[in-house]
Design an enzyme around this catalytic site. Structure first.
Site, PDB file in Angstrom:
ATOM      1  N   HIS A 149     -41.420  -7.153  -7.553  1.00  0.00           N
ATOM      2  CA  HIS A 149     -42.322  -8.521  -7.562  1.00  0.00           C
ATOM      3  C   HIS A 149     -43.642  -8.412  -8.371  1.00  0.00           C
ATOM      4  CE1 HIS A 149     -44.882  -7.367  -4.231  1.00  0.00           C
ATOM      5  NE2 HIS A 149     -45.712  -8.097  -4.859  1.00  0.00           N
TER       6      HIS A 149
HETATM    7  C1  UD1 Z   1     -49.460 -11.631  -5.263  1.00  0.00           C
HETATM    8  C2  UD1 Z   1     -50.649 -10.628  -5.134  1.00  0.00           C
HETATM    9  C3  UD1 Z   1     -49.997  -9.223  -4.832  1.00  0.00           C
HETATM   10  C4  UD1 Z   1     -49.161  -9.461  -3.858  1.00  0.00           C
HETATM   11  C5  UD1 Z   1     -48.101 -10.548  -3.716  1.00  0.00           C
HETATM   12  C6  UD1 Z   1     -47.384 -10.583  -2.578  1.00  0.00           C
HETATM   13  C7  UD1 Z   1     -52.546 -11.031  -6.448  1.00  0.00           C
HETATM   14  C8  UD1 Z   1     -53.409 -10.665  -7.699  1.00  0.00           C
HETATM   15  N1  UD1 Z   1     -51.474 -10.565  -6.215  1.00  0.00           N
HETATM   16  O1  UD1 Z   1     -48.761 -11.480  -6.056  1.00  0.00           O
HETATM   17  O2  UD1 Z   1     -50.993  -8.409  -4.672  1.00  0.00           O
HETATM   18  O3  UD1 Z   1     -48.380  -8.107  -3.524  1.00  0.00           O
HETATM   19  O4  UD1 Z   1     -48.929 -11.763  -3.833  1.00  0.00           O
HETATM   20  O5  UD1 Z   1     -46.169 -11.370  -2.559  1.00  0.00           O
HETATM   21  O6  UD1 Z   1     -52.982 -11.430  -5.592  1.00  0.00           O
HETATM   22  N2  UD1 Z   1     -45.257 -18.635  -7.095  1.00  0.00           N
HETATM   23  C9  UD1 Z   1     -44.521 -19.689  -6.506  1.00  0.00           C
HETATM   24  N3  UD1 Z   1     -44.549 -20.068  -5.444  1.00  0.00           N
HETATM   25  C10 UD1 Z   1     -45.526 -19.653  -4.550  1.00  0.00           C
HETATM   26  C11 UD1 Z   1     -46.170 -18.467  -4.921  1.00  0.00           C
HETATM   27  C12 UD1 Z   1     -46.063 -18.102  -6.232  1.00  0.00           C
HETATM   28  O7  UD1 Z   1     -43.519 -20.125  -7.473  1.00  0.00           O
HETATM   29  O8  UD1 Z   1     -45.388 -20.137  -3.397  1.00  0.00           O
HETATM   30  C13 UD1 Z   1     -44.852 -17.993  -8.535  1.00  0.00           C
HETATM   31  C14 UD1 Z   1     -46.031 -18.734  -9.627  1.00  0.00           C
HETATM   32  O9  UD1 Z   1     -45.206 -19.069 -10.688  1.00  0.00           O
HETATM   33  C15 UD1 Z   1     -47.004 -17.829  -9.781  1.00  0.00           C
HETATM   34  C16 UD1 Z   1     -46.315 -16.478  -9.492  1.00  0.00           C
HETATM   35  O10 UD1 Z   1     -45.409 -16.687  -8.696  1.00  0.00           O
HETATM   36  O11 UD1 Z   1     -47.693 -18.007 -11.030  1.00  0.00           O
HETATM   37  C17 UD1 Z   1     -47.310 -15.401  -9.041  1.00  0.00           C
HETATM   38  O12 UD1 Z   1     -48.085 -15.886  -7.830  1.00  0.00           O
HETATM   39  P1  UD1 Z   1     -49.492 -15.145  -7.465  1.00  0.00           P
HETATM   40  O13 UD1 Z   1     -49.967 -15.554  -6.035  1.00  0.00           O
HETATM   41  O14 UD1 Z   1     -50.578 -15.295  -8.617  1.00  0.00           O
HETATM   42  O15 UD1 Z   1     -49.283 -13.595  -7.666  1.00  0.00           O
HETATM   43  P2  UD1 Z   1     -47.837 -12.738  -6.885  1.00  0.00           P
HETATM   44  O16 UD1 Z   1     -47.048 -12.028  -7.964  1.00  0.00           O
HETATM   45  O17 UD1 Z   1     -47.247 -13.528  -5.766  1.00  0.00           O
HETATM   46  N1  UDP Z   2     -41.004 -10.186   2.949  1.00  0.00           N
HETATM   47  C1  UDP Z   2     -40.498 -11.153   3.717  1.00  0.00           C
HETATM   48  N2  UDP Z   2     -39.524 -12.024   2.961  1.00  0.00           N
HETATM   49  C2  UDP Z   2     -38.846 -11.230   1.515  1.00  0.00           C
HETATM   50  C3  UDP Z   2     -39.718 -10.294   1.352  1.00  0.00           C
HETATM   51  C4  UDP Z   2     -40.746  -9.760   2.155  1.00  0.00           C
HETATM   52  O1  UDP Z   2     -40.623 -11.620   4.779  1.00  0.00           O
HETATM   53  O2  UDP Z   2     -38.067 -12.058   1.171  1.00  0.00           O
HETATM   54  C5  UDP Z   2     -42.007  -9.446   3.810  1.00  0.00           C
HETATM   55  C6  UDP Z   2     -41.811  -8.073   3.974  1.00  0.00           C
HETATM   56  O3  UDP Z   2     -41.061  -7.607   5.087  1.00  0.00           O
HETATM   57  C7  UDP Z   2     -43.423  -7.376   4.181  1.00  0.00           C
HETATM   58  C8  UDP Z   2     -44.191  -8.460   3.238  1.00  0.00           C
HETATM   59  O4  UDP Z   2     -43.259  -9.464   3.147  1.00  0.00           O
HETATM   60  O5  UDP Z   2     -43.751  -7.644   5.483  1.00  0.00           O
HETATM   61  C9  UDP Z   2     -44.207  -7.718   2.118  1.00  0.00           C
HETATM   62  O6  UDP Z   2     -44.928  -8.813   1.220  1.00  0.00           O
HETATM   63  P1  UDP Z   2     -44.792  -8.731  -0.641  1.00  0.00           P
HETATM   64  O7  UDP Z   2     -43.624  -7.727  -0.651  1.00  0.00           O
HETATM   65  O8  UDP Z   2     -44.507  -9.912  -1.177  1.00  0.00           O
HETATM   66  O9  UDP Z   2     -46.330  -7.908  -0.906  1.00  0.00           O
HETATM   67  P2  UDP Z   2     -46.839  -6.650  -0.886  1.00  0.00           P
HETATM   68  O10 UDP Z   2     -46.847  -6.168   0.408  1.00  0.00           O
HETATM   69  O11 UDP Z   2     -46.435  -5.814  -1.891  1.00  0.00           O
HETATM   70  O12 UDP Z   2     -48.546  -6.967  -1.162  1.00  0.00           O
END
Ligand code: UD1
Ligand code: UDP
Length: 389
Positions: free
Chosen positions: A226
């Site tokens: 991601h």
């Molecule tokens: C964010 C965090 C990242 C973390 C990740 C965990 C920042 C800068 N990044 O990244 O550090 O590892 O969350 O998962 O804060 N979207 C949906 N539905 C949702 C949420 C997001 O469709 O419920 C899509 C949207 O298109 C959005 C994109 O995902 O633009 C990215 O979401 P965003 O929260 O901006 O960043 P993440 O990549 O999720």
């Molecule tokens: N996780 C989850 N479902 C998924 C993928 C990840 O519950 O489909 C959980 C995972 O077990 C961990 C956390 O989400 O506890 C990690 O989040 P993510 O990978 O989104 O973000 P990061 O840790 O890189 O910030």
């Protein structure tokens, strides 16, 4: 003592479960927690599922900021959090990790003098092209109580001028109340480890994902992708999927897709690779799973491939080798102990790492993430700091 806890992204909601559980079980009469969800993640399978499954109290407020550019999203959150801090007047704001929700909480609180507790302090990738690196540095330097999960985190904070002695506790004016200019640093283990220990057996009982995906008795690779540095660059995303396509010739792959990746696969992966990936019986592309389902998958997997910070660690907690799809990691200890390999988004390095772990799966996983009681320790220190005010 009153805490305002800020959550927003999936991993923060999961981490908050451990702190809320420790408050409920040990400090219900001494600590009031007000939970603010920024709305950074909002799909049911990125947010609500964790409240339903992990007994996290319903958020007291939801700012519903949704998705936007970094500046817009962070500004909306900052504005909303500032107003709530003024209204709620907490003793501390609790911030997790390194997302835009963390940054917004730090900026809002520091400017109006609400002391910050940063959980997962001190971690560094030394790569400022990552938005998370900026977020975590700003948050650490605005914080009053810094809880770092690892020795590497402690060393990083020391290098940046935080007063830290060898026992892991701040040496600055130990009797004076901590402040933003006189912060305290604690090395206390990882709150995610608290959760993994707590939920491991519950996951086994309460989920049927292994049966549903027909994985029982079949060794498989669990993958997650991601990071923007992978999803937003066609050549990097393409290289990771080249490796997955190659691996799928000998192994079943399970890939719960983050919504960011699900969207960008359609534009950043060429149509030939999309066809191979979407039609392969050996690549199970599934929607994001619940936390209990995720830890069931991690426990049963042969190997984990990921660019997620949390999933790297959980692979270690469940004694699985991990291929990290990044050039570096904040969790350096898991690489140093030989249990994870940095392969970046590089097909040949991924295949070499797989060949290595297939032949020599790691057997020792030293305890580097604490004792599973990090949340209780942190709450105790918050109460102490509050009573010294
Ligand atoms: C964010 C965090 C990242 C973390 C990740 C965990 C920042 C800068 N990044 O990244 O550090 O590892 O969350 O998962 O804060 N979207 C949906 N539905 C949702 C949420 C997001 O469709 O419920 C899509 C949207 O298109 C959005 C994109 O995902 O633009 C990215 O979401 P965003 O929260 O901006 O960043 P993440 O990549 O999720
Ligand atoms: N996780 C989850 N479902 C998924 C993928 C990840 O519950 O489909 C959980 C995972 O077990 C961990 C956390 O989400 O506890 C990690 O989040 P993510 O990978 O989104 O973000 P990061 O840790 O890189 O910030």
């Amino acid at each position: 003592m009153k805490l305002v806890t800020i959550i927003g992204a999936r991993p923060q909601i999961i981490k908050a479960a451990a702190l809320s559980r420790a408050i409920r079980n040990h400090y219900a009469d001494q600590i009031q927690e007000v939970i603010v969800h920024t709305g950074q993640h909002y799909d049911d399978n990125m947010s609500q599922v964790f409240f339903d499954e992990l007994q996290i109290p319903r958020p007291d407020y939801n700012l519903h900021v949704g998705s936007a550019s970094h500046g817009v999203q962070t500004a909306r959150m900052t504005e909303g959090i500032e107003a709530l801090l003024i209204k709620e007047k907490p003793d501390f704001i609790v911030l997790y990790g390194d997302t835009n929700s963390t940054l917004a909480g730090a900026v809002a609180a520091a400017k109006i003098h609400v002391p910050i507790v940063h959980i997962e302090a001190g971690l560094r990738s030394f790569n400022k092209s990552m938005p998370e690196e900026i977020n975590r540095i700003v948050c650490d330097h605005c914080s009053t109580l810094l809880f770092t999960p690892t020795k590497a985190g402690l060393e990083n904070l020391k290098r940046e001028g935080f007063p830290v002695d060898e026992s892991g506790v701040s040496t600055s004016s130990t009797t004076a109340a901590p402040t933003i200019d006189n912060p305290k640093v604690y090395h206390c283990g990882d709150i995610m480890y608290d959760n993994s220990l707590h939920f491991a057996d519950i996951a086994e009982e309460k989920t049927d994902i292994i049966q549903r995906l027909e994985l029982k008795g079949k060794p498989f690779i669990l993958a997650t992708i991601h990071r923007d540095s992978n999803t937003d660059h066609p050549e990097r995303l393409g290289a990771i999927f080249d490796a997955l396509i190659e691996l799928s010739k000998e192994k079943q792959i399970v890939l719960p897709l983050h919504p960011r990746t699900a969207k960008l696969l359609k534009t950043n992966l060429n149509s030939e690779k999309q066809t191979l990936v979407f039609s392969s019986p050996n690549i199970k592309l599934i929607p994001p799973v619940s936390f209990l389902e995720m830890i069931a998958l991690e426990r049963h997997a042969q190997l984990v491939m990921t660019d997620s910070g949390g999933v790297q660690k959980e692979a270690y907690f469940f004694k699985k080798p991990c291929i990290i799809l990044r050039p570096e990691t904040e969790w350096v200890e898991i690489v140093q102990t030989g249990n994870a390999i940095l392969a970046d988004a590089d097909e040949s390095r991924i295949m070499q790492a797989w060949a290595h772990f297939k032949d020599c799966p790691p057997t020792t996983f030293p305890e580097i993430f604490g004792d599973g009681h990090a949340a209780e320790f942190m709450l105790k220190q918050m109460l102490l700091a509050n009573s010294n005010k």
